[in-house]
Motif scaffolding. Structure first.
Motif, mmCIF file in Angstrom:
data_model
loop_
_atom_site.group_PDB
_atom_site.id
_atom_site.type_symbol
_atom_site.label_atom_id
_atom_site.label_comp_id
_atom_site.label_asym_id
_atom_site.label_seq_id
_atom_site.Cartn_x
_atom_site.Cartn_y
_atom_site.Cartn_z
ATOM 1 N N SER A 121 0.815 -0.977 0.043
ATOM 2 C CA SER A 121 0.244 0.089 -0.183
ATOM 3 C C SER A 121 0.759 1.335 -0.008
ATOM 4 N N GLY A 122 0.328 2.135 -0.327
ATOM 5 C CA GLY A 122 1.090 3.602 -0.411
ATOM 6 C C GLY A 122 0.565 4.504 0.823
ATOM 7 N N GLY A 123 0.729 5.788 0.523
ATOM 8 C CA GLY A 123 0.105 6.667 1.586
ATOM 9 C C GLY A 123 1.144 6.597 2.711
ATOM 10 N N SER A 124 1.120 7.147 3.792
ATOM 11 C CA SER A 124 1.854 7.225 4.878
ATOM 12 C C SER A 124 1.682 6.100 6.027
ATOM 13 N N THR A 125 0.572 5.275 6.098
ATOM 14 C CA THR A 125 0.343 4.577 7.314
ATOM 15 C C THR A 125 1.238 3.353 7.237
ATOM 16 N N PRO A 126 1.521 2.647 5.937
ATOM 17 C CA PRO A 126 2.382 1.593 6.073
ATOM 18 C C PRO A 126 3.773 1.654 6.269
ATOM 19 N N ALA A 183 -0.339 -1.820 -4.812
ATOM 20 C CA ALA A 183 -1.779 -1.487 -5.099
ATOM 21 C C ALA A 183 -2.168 -0.387 -6.004
ATOM 22 N N ASP A 184 -1.424 0.559 -5.763
ATOM 23 C CA ASP A 184 -1.651 1.627 -6.565
ATOM 24 C C ASP A 184 -0.274 2.624 -6.433
ATOM 25 N N GLU A 185 -0.207 3.675 -7.366
ATOM 26 C CA GLU A 185 0.818 4.720 -7.672
ATOM 27 C C GLU A 185 0.436 5.829 -8.016
ATOM 28 N N ARG A 186 1.029 6.773 -7.731
ATOM 29 C CA ARG A 186 0.843 8.233 -7.933
ATOM 30 C C ARG A 186 1.576 8.263 -9.412
ATOM 31 N N HIS A 187 0.991 9.363 -10.476
ATOM 32 C CA HIS A 187 1.649 9.272 -11.571
ATOM 33 C C HIS A 187 2.819 10.479 -11.603
ATOM 34 N N SER A 197 6.078 9.431 -4.728
ATOM 35 C CA SER A 197 6.034 8.062 -5.244
ATOM 36 C C SER A 197 5.792 7.070 -4.130
ATOM 37 N N ASN A 198 4.827 6.072 -4.284
ATOM 38 C CA ASN A 198 4.740 5.271 -3.321
ATOM 39 C C ASN A 198 5.891 4.209 -3.416
ATOM 40 N N TYR A 199 6.417 4.062 -4.661
ATOM 41 C CA TYR A 199 7.530 3.073 -4.865
ATOM 42 C C TYR A 199 8.851 3.707 -3.940
ATOM 43 N N LEU A 229 -3.672 -2.449 1.946
ATOM 44 C CA LEU A 229 -4.362 -1.336 1.681
ATOM 45 C C LEU A 229 -4.401 -0.387 2.775
ATOM 46 N N GLY A 230 -4.928 1.084 2.455
ATOM 47 C CA GLY A 230 -5.188 1.892 3.215
ATOM 48 C C GLY A 230 -6.521 2.326 3.024
ATOM 49 N N VAL A 231 -7.068 3.419 3.924
ATOM 50 C CA VAL A 231 -8.461 3.989 3.715
ATOM 51 C C VAL A 231 -8.158 5.476 3.645
ATOM 52 N N GLY A 284 -12.932 7.501 2.034
ATOM 53 C CA GLY A 284 -13.647 6.308 1.839
ATOM 54 C C GLY A 284 -12.800 5.572 0.803
ATOM 55 N N HIS A 285 -11.738 6.390 0.178
ATOM 56 C CA HIS A 285 -11.060 5.800 -0.819
ATOM 57 C C HIS A 285 -10.350 4.615 -0.513
ATOM 58 N N THR A 286 -9.913 3.737 -1.205
ATOM 59 C CA THR A 286 -8.852 2.924 -1.099
ATOM 60 C C THR A 286 -8.121 2.340 -2.271
ATOM 61 N N ALA A 287 -6.820 2.018 -2.171
ATOM 62 C CA ALA A 287 -5.947 2.142 -3.396
ATOM 63 C C ALA A 287 -5.914 3.513 -4.148
ATOM 64 N N SER A 288 -6.310 3.451 -5.510
ATOM 65 C CA SER A 288 -6.813 4.733 -5.947
ATOM 66 C C SER A 288 -7.982 4.666 -6.711
ATOM 67 N N TYR A 327 -3.833 11.774 -12.816
ATOM 68 C CA TYR A 327 -3.854 10.269 -12.995
ATOM 69 C C TYR A 327 -3.555 9.689 -11.788
ATOM 70 N N ARG A 328 -3.998 8.474 -11.386
ATOM 71 C CA ARG A 328 -3.394 7.420 -10.636
ATOM 72 C C ARG A 328 -3.423 6.014 -11.364
ATOM 73 N N ILE A 329 -2.485 5.159 -11.135
ATOM 74 C CA ILE A 329 -2.459 3.954 -11.657
ATOM 75 C C ILE A 329 -2.724 3.084 -10.424
ATOM 76 N N GLU A 375 -8.208 10.940 12.619
ATOM 77 C CA GLU A 375 -9.009 11.569 11.606
ATOM 78 C C GLU A 375 -9.464 10.602 10.553
ATOM 79 N N LYS A 376 -9.320 9.277 11.047
ATOM 80 C CA LYS A 376 -9.959 8.140 10.242
ATOM 81 C C LYS A 376 -11.144 7.288 10.854
ATOM 82 N N ALA A 377 -11.407 7.957 12.228
ATOM 83 C CA ALA A 377 -12.390 7.475 13.048
ATOM 84 C C ALA A 377 -13.957 7.541 12.328
HETATM 85 C C1 6PG Z 1 -2.248 6.235 -1.866
HETATM 86 C C2 6PG Z 1 -2.704 5.100 -1.419
HETATM 87 C C3 6PG Z 1 -3.838 5.552 -0.653
HETATM 88 C C4 6PG Z 1 -3.684 5.681 0.930
HETATM 89 C C5 6PG Z 1 -4.933 6.148 1.508
HETATM 90 C C6 6PG Z 1 -4.748 6.278 3.286
HETATM 91 O O1 6PG Z 1 -1.244 6.297 -2.786
HETATM 92 O O2 6PG Z 1 -2.421 7.399 -1.233
HETATM 93 O O3 6PG Z 1 -2.569 4.001 -1.801
HETATM 94 O O4 6PG Z 1 -5.244 4.738 -0.790
HETATM 95 O O5 6PG Z 1 -3.684 4.139 1.484
HETATM 96 O O6 6PG Z 1 -4.794 7.465 1.076
HETATM 97 O O7 6PG Z 1 -3.372 7.100 3.171
HETATM 98 P P1 6PG Z 1 -2.796 7.448 4.330
HETATM 99 O O8 6PG Z 1 -2.129 6.287 5.091
HETATM 100 O O9 6PG Z 1 -1.582 8.290 4.196
HETATM 101 O O10 6PG Z 1 -3.777 8.002 5.630
#
Ligand code: 6PG
Length: 237
Positions: free
Chosen positions: A39-44, A72-76, A84-86, A141-143, A147-151, A177-179, A200-202
Motif C-alpha cells: 500500500s502507499g500513503g503514510s500509514t504502512p 496496489a496503486d501508484e501516483r503518476h 512516489s509510493n515506490y 490497503l489503506g483507507v 472512503g477511497h482505497t488504493a486509488s 491520474y493514478r495507476i 482523522e480516520k475514526a
Molecule cells: C495512496 C494510497 C491510498 C492511501 C490512503 C490512506 O497512494 O495514497 O494507496 O489509498 O492508502 O490515502 O493514506 P494514509 O495512510 O496516508 O492516510
C-alpha cells in the motif's frame, strides 16, 4: 470483515509485521514464492521500517529473496519523486533487505501516458502472479478519510470495472491520474489487510463498519479481509 484493534500505531505495525512473516513463510513453503501488493500513503511506513529493522526479530524471519513485490496503486510521478509510493517503500524497506531485484515490480509511473503504464503493469501482473485471473497472496490497503482505497475514489469509473486488473483513472480532486489495481484483481486476492491509523480516520471507519455501503473501501471483499486499526482509528466504534 475481521476487525483487529491495537493500542498504538507501533502496535499496529508490529501486528502487521507478524502477519507478514506468517503469510510470507506459508506461501513460500507451499508455492515457492509469496506475491504481495504494497500500500502507499503514510500509514504502512512504520510496518516497512519495522520489517527492515535488523535490531528487531522480523527481518531475519522473512524469506525476502522469494517475495515478488507489487504496488496496489501508484501516483503518476517518477520513482524518485517525493510523492512516489515506490520511493517510500524502497527507502523504508526494500533498499535495506535482501530482496531479489528482479522481483520488485514497480509501476513505470514516469511514463507520461498513464493508461499505457497501467496496461504494462497489468501484463507484468499476469506474467508473474499465478492464477486466472492473478491471485495475490496478500494485498495491503489503506483507507482515505473520503472512503477511497488504493486509488479507487468515490464516484470513480473504476468502481464499475469488471475486466481490467489495472486502471489509470483521472482523479479530479487531485487533478492527476493514478495507476491502481481494480476491484476484480483486489477481490480475487487470497487475503487483504487494511491498515488504518489515527483519529482523522475514526469517522470513515465507523461508517465502513456500521453504515450503508457507500464507499469504495466497502467494495473490498475477497476471501479473507482484515481491518487492522489503532485505538484512535477505532475510537468511534
Ligand atoms: C495512496 C494510497 C491510498 C492511501 C490512503 C490512506 O497512494 O495514497 O494507496 O489509498 O492508502 O490515502 O493514506 P494514509 O495512510 O496516508 O492516510
Amino acid at each position: 470483515m475481521n476487525l483487529v484493534i491495537l493500542e498504538t500505531p507501533q502496535d499496529l505495525a508490529r501486528a502487521a509485521a507478524e502477519l507478514f512473516v506468517a503469510k510470507s513463510n506459508e506461501a513460500v513453503a507451499e508455492r515457492g514464492i509469496f506475491t504481495i501488493a504494497l500500500s502507499g500513503g503514510s500509514t504502512p511506513k512504520l510496518l516497512y521500517q519495522l520489517l527492515a529493522d535488523p535490531n528487531k526479530p522480523f527481518c531475519e524471519q522473512v524469506p525476502w529473496p522469494s517475495i515478488h513485490f507489487f504496488w496496489a496503486d501508484e501516483r503518476h510521478v517518477p520513482p524518485d519523486h517525493s510523492e512516489s509510493n515506490y520511493r517510500m517503500a524502497h527507502e523504508a524497506m526494500l533498499s535495506k533487505v535482501p530482496v531479489t531485484r528482479d522481483n520488485v515490480h514497480r509501476v513505470m509511473s514516469e511514463n507520461p501516458d498513464a493508461a499505457e503504464a497501467a496496461e504494462d503493469y497489468e501484463q507484468t501482473v499476469l506474467r508473474i502472479v499465478p492464477g486466472k485471473p492473478s491471485r495475490f497472496d496478500l494485498i495491503l490497503l489503506g483507507v482515505g478519510a473520503d472512503g477511497h482505497t488504493a486509488s479507487i475514489f468515490p464516484g470513480s469509473e473504476v468502481l464499475h470495472e469488471t475486466k481490467r486488473l489495472i486502471a489509470a483513472p483521472w482523479v479530479e480532486k487531485l487533478k492527476s491520474y493514478r495507476i491502481t489495481m481494480t476491484l476484480p484483481l483486489i477481490n480475487n486476492a487470497a487475503s487483504v489487510v487494511f491498515l488504518v491509523s489515527g483519529a482523522e480516520k475514526a469517522e470513515i471507519v465507523r461508517e465502513m463498519a456500521q453504515g450503508p455501503k457507500r464507499y469504495p473501501a466497502q467494495e473490498i471483499r475477497p476471501a479473507e479481509v482484515r481491518l487492522m486499526l489503532d485505538r484512535e482509528a477505532a475510537s468511534k466504534l
